[in-house]
Design a protein around this motif. Sequence first.
Motif, PDB file in Angstrom:
ATOM      1  N   VAL A  40       0.863  -1.185   0.000  1.00  0.00           N
ATOM      2  CA  VAL A  40       0.000   0.000   0.000  1.00  0.00           C
ATOM      3  C   VAL A  40       0.895   1.229   0.000  1.00  0.00           C
ATOM      4  N   ARG A  41       0.754   2.056  -1.045  1.00  0.00           N
ATOM      5  CA  ARG A  41       1.544   3.268  -1.162  1.00  0.00           C
ATOM      6  C   ARG A  41       0.724   4.441  -0.644  1.00  0.00           C
ATOM      7  N   THR A  42       1.347   5.278   0.135  1.00  0.00           N
ATOM      8  CA  THR A  42       0.672   6.481   0.606  1.00  0.00           C
ATOM      9  C   THR A  42       0.495   7.442  -0.564  1.00  0.00           C
ATOM     10  N   THR A  43      -0.320   8.473  -0.354  1.00  0.00           N
ATOM     11  CA  THR A  43      -0.525   9.467  -1.409  1.00  0.00           C
ATOM     12  C   THR A  43       0.792  10.126  -1.797  1.00  0.00           C
ATOM     13  N   ASP A  44       1.609  10.466  -0.804  1.00  0.00           N
ATOM     14  CA  ASP A  44       2.897  11.086  -1.106  1.00  0.00           C
ATOM     15  C   ASP A  44       3.775  10.157  -1.939  1.00  0.00           C
ATOM     16  N   GLN A  45       3.788   8.865  -1.593  1.00  0.00           N
ATOM     17  CA  GLN A  45       4.584   7.913  -2.360  1.00  0.00           C
ATOM     18  C   GLN A  45       4.054   7.760  -3.784  1.00  0.00           C
ATOM     19  N   LYS A  46       2.729   7.728  -3.932  1.00  0.00           N
ATOM     20  CA  LYS A  46       2.136   7.620  -5.270  1.00  0.00           C
ATOM     21  C   LYS A  46       2.504   8.836  -6.121  1.00  0.00           C
ATOM     22  N   ILE A  47       2.510   9.993  -5.499  1.00  0.00           N
ATOM     23  CA  ILE A  47       2.872  11.209  -6.236  1.00  0.00           C
ATOM     24  C   ILE A  47       4.321  11.127  -6.703  1.00  0.00           C
ATOM     25  N   ARG A  48       5.210  10.697  -5.811  1.00  0.00           N
ATOM     26  CA  ARG A  48       6.611  10.575  -6.202  1.00  0.00           C
ATOM     27  C   ARG A  48       6.780   9.525  -7.293  1.00  0.00           C
ATOM     28  N   ASP A  49       6.063   8.408  -7.176  1.00  0.00           N
ATOM     29  CA  ASP A  49       6.112   7.365  -8.212  1.00  0.00           C
ATOM     30  C   ASP A  49       5.643   7.907  -9.557  1.00  0.00           C
ATOM     31  N   SER A  50       4.555   8.700  -9.528  1.00  0.00           N
ATOM     32  CA  SER A  50       3.981   9.225 -10.771  1.00  0.00           C
ATOM     33  C   SER A  50       4.902  10.234 -11.432  1.00  0.00           C
ATOM     34  N   ILE A  51       5.619  11.002 -10.639  1.00  0.00           N
ATOM     35  CA  ILE A  51       6.564  11.950 -11.219  1.00  0.00           C
ATOM     36  C   ILE A  51       7.634  11.205 -12.000  1.00  0.00           C
ATOM     37  N   TYR A  52       8.146  10.121 -11.421  1.00  0.00           N
ATOM     38  CA  TYR A  52       9.100   9.295 -12.180  1.00  0.00           C
ATOM     39  C   TYR A  52       8.444   8.746 -13.445  1.00  0.00           C
ATOM     40  N   TYR A  53       7.248   8.175 -13.297  1.00  0.00           N
ATOM     41  CA  TYR A  53       6.578   7.523 -14.426  1.00  0.00           C
ATOM     42  C   TYR A  53       6.339   8.502 -15.580  1.00  0.00           C
ATOM     43  N   TYR A  54       5.781   9.669 -15.271  1.00  0.00           N
ATOM     44  CA  TYR A  54       5.454  10.608 -16.346  1.00  0.00           C
ATOM     45  C   TYR A  54       6.694  11.287 -16.915  1.00  0.00           C
ATOM     46  N   TYR A  55       7.703  11.489 -16.105  1.00  0.00           N
ATOM     47  CA  TYR A  55       8.955  12.027 -16.641  1.00  0.00           C
ATOM     48  C   TYR A  55       9.571  11.032 -17.616  1.00  0.00           C
ATOM     49  N   LYS A  56       9.557   9.766 -17.243  1.00  0.00           N
ATOM     50  CA  LYS A  56      10.072   8.722 -18.132  1.00  0.00           C
ATOM     51  C   LYS A  56       9.241   8.629 -19.404  1.00  0.00           C
ATOM     52  N   LEU A  57       7.954   8.882 -19.297  1.00  0.00           N
ATOM     53  CA  LEU A  57       7.058   8.772 -20.453  1.00  0.00           C
ATOM     54  C   LEU A  57       7.155   9.966 -21.383  1.00  0.00           C
ATOM     55  N   TYR A  58       7.254  11.197 -20.827  1.00  0.00           N
ATOM     56  CA  TYR A  58       7.101  12.407 -21.627  1.00  0.00           C
ATOM     57  C   TYR A  58       8.379  13.208 -21.852  1.00  0.00           C
ATOM     58  N   SER A  59       9.354  13.104 -20.986  1.00  0.00           N
ATOM     59  CA  SER A  59      10.507  14.006 -21.073  1.00  0.00           C
ATOM     60  C   SER A  59      11.241  13.855 -22.396  1.00  0.00           C
ATOM     61  N   ILE A  60      11.663  14.972 -22.933  1.00  0.00           N
ATOM     62  CA  ILE A  60      12.394  14.966 -24.192  1.00  0.00           C
ATOM     63  C   ILE A  60      13.736  14.248 -24.055  1.00  0.00           C
ATOM     64  N   TRP A  61      14.229  14.127 -22.826  1.00  0.00           N
ATOM     65  CA  TRP A  61      15.534  13.512 -22.591  1.00  0.00           C
ATOM     66  C   TRP A  61      15.444  12.077 -22.064  1.00  0.00           C
ATOM     67  N   GLU A  62      14.247  11.499 -21.995  1.00  0.00           N
ATOM     68  CA  GLU A  62      14.085  10.259 -21.242  1.00  0.00           C
ATOM     69  C   GLU A  62      14.849   9.078 -21.826  1.00  0.00           C
ATOM     70  N   GLU A  63      14.956   8.972 -23.144  1.00  0.00           N
ATOM     71  CA  GLU A  63      15.473   7.739 -23.743  1.00  0.00           C
ATOM     72  C   GLU A  63      16.916   7.450 -23.348  1.00  0.00           C
ATOM     73  N   LYS A  64      17.760   8.458 -23.387  1.00  0.00           N
ATOM     74  CA  LYS A  64      19.181   8.238 -23.148  1.00  0.00           C
ATOM     75  C   LYS A  64      19.599   8.577 -21.720  1.00  0.00           C
ATOM     76  N   SER A  65      18.713   9.187 -20.965  1.00  0.00           N
ATOM     77  CA  SER A  65      19.138   9.728 -19.671  1.00  0.00           C
ATOM     78  C   SER A  65      18.530   9.052 -18.453  1.00  0.00           C
ATOM     79  N   ILE A  66      17.292   8.586 -18.553  1.00  0.00           N
ATOM     80  CA  ILE A  66      16.579   8.129 -17.360  1.00  0.00           C
ATOM     81  C   ILE A  66      16.523   6.608 -17.330  1.00  0.00           C
ATOM     82  N   PRO A  67      17.099   5.971 -16.315  1.00  0.00           N
ATOM     83  CA  PRO A  67      17.087   4.505 -16.240  1.00  0.00           C
ATOM     84  C   PRO A  67      15.667   3.978 -16.048  1.00  0.00           C
ATOM     85  N   LYS A  68      15.465   2.737 -16.510  1.00  0.00           N
ATOM     86  CA  LYS A  68      14.152   2.118 -16.397  1.00  0.00           C
ATOM     87  C   LYS A  68      14.107   1.229 -15.164  1.00  0.00           C
ATOM     88  N   TYR A  69      13.092   1.451 -14.336  1.00  0.00           N
ATOM     89  CA  TYR A  69      12.866   0.614 -13.159  1.00  0.00           C
ATOM     90  C   TYR A  69      11.526  -0.110 -13.329  1.00  0.00           C
TER      91      TYR A  69
END
Length: 499
Positions: A40-69
């Motif tokens: 069970v993830r708290t709201t704060d944890q879900k928010i932090r998780d989502s920031i990673y998820y959407y940055y990995k999905l949308y960022s112009i730099w994601e392919e070469k810069s952000i590791p996949k977890y």
Amino acid sequence: MKIALQQPFGKWVVFILVAFFFVSCKKNTPDPEPEPEPIVRTTDQKIRDSIYYYYKLYSIWEEKSIPKYELPSEFTDKYNSASSVLNALKGMTPAYANYAQYGGVYDRFSFIDGLNGYNINATAKLKMDRNDGYGLYISMGTVDSKVARPVIYFVEGGSPADKAGLKRSDMVTAINGETDFTVAINCDASGCKPVDPNALTNMRNRVANALEGGGLQLALLRQDGTTYNVSLSYGSYTIDPIYHEEVYEYPSKNVGYFALSSFEEIERNNYNQQRVDASFKTFEDKHIEDLIVDLRYNTGGYVDAAVYIANKIAGTKVPEKKLMVTYICNAYMERTQKGTNGMFRDTYFSQTSTLNLRKVYFLVSEKTASAAEMLINVLKPYMNVQIIATGTHTYGKPVGFFEQIIENRVSFWPASFQLKNSAGFADYWDGLVADKPNVNDYIFLPTGDTQETMLETALEDAVPGSTKKTSARVRASQHARMSIGGAVNALPERGLLKN
């Protein structure tokens, strides 16, 4: 072992045998492990998780810069706030030496805002459509060769300050009943400096604190020597981005002037669209040959608004359906958003005005950014453009954003696309370079005054001999009128937004 019984009495035999079997085996069979509790993830944890998820999905730099977890928590649980997760992600983008003061990486742009009172451990950056405050921006300027005091350098359209009649160049002589708002200075051939630098810093802090909220009572001194008093209420207001428009009529030609503080939403014949249309209808009716666009206090806004205004300026000078701008984005966005109906489809010029301009002048500063830079960049391949700057270049923000709401608590704006003009130029990370650099932003004259130094520079090029050349600069020298210590309160950051 499989047991098949045909007679009814056999049921009891089977029961006894099976029961005996389980009893006899129990000593040799360990108890089953309990099922793991669901994570069970708290709201704060879900928010932090989502920031990673959407940055990995949308960022112009994601392919070469952000590791996949496999699980975002493998990354996000290292950090204790939404802003620290985002800062860590931005810190993984490629290094860019010229951004040393921003951490030395390309992404100094992605940001988050808290919603519904959520604390993101960061200061909100986005101010679009509506703003909060007085709409009043103040610098410190010299009154004479002995003292400096607060001077208004910009008043945002639609704000309480605008509605109360405050003007650029007005000097503040009292705030909330306090009258001690002067700082002693020394002036020589090299300029003016405070006698006590700490006194200047303290004064700037006092003024900045007064602008933070509550109510504001001001006593002001106009440049013509008249005085007046106003009371302002701090509050939310709808921005009117066109804060000055004028046509300067000369025997040889007419020159238009269009001062724009931001690129607010233009759609469905709303107020902003009506204002832009009316301004350019005036320019058409007056048959202007040159246009001066004042973007020195413009930090950006909506892409579609910049496209709309670019079409108005281009007029008949740019043929219909010529390429205006293309988008650079990551592989996922390429697949999903660059088709005919996608958010990032190529944009082409459409002739929406009858202007046929000889030259376009852009007045800029190092705060001029995002959509303002986009407007200049898309017109440069097709039109005669001159950039007149207070420094040597604009801010440098060729990337833009769209909003992702997370848990109804965070508004997340990852840098998701980069803009490229028809000539293929996109890398203005250090800003657009000025054609005429280091022109003084002379704040001691009201907006639109032809003797104001930046406007005067453009007019002198457009219509040589039309202005009282160097008059503002001579006046500054004679009376030691100059800014000292820079802006007290900074302009709000707008960004480059897709909606």
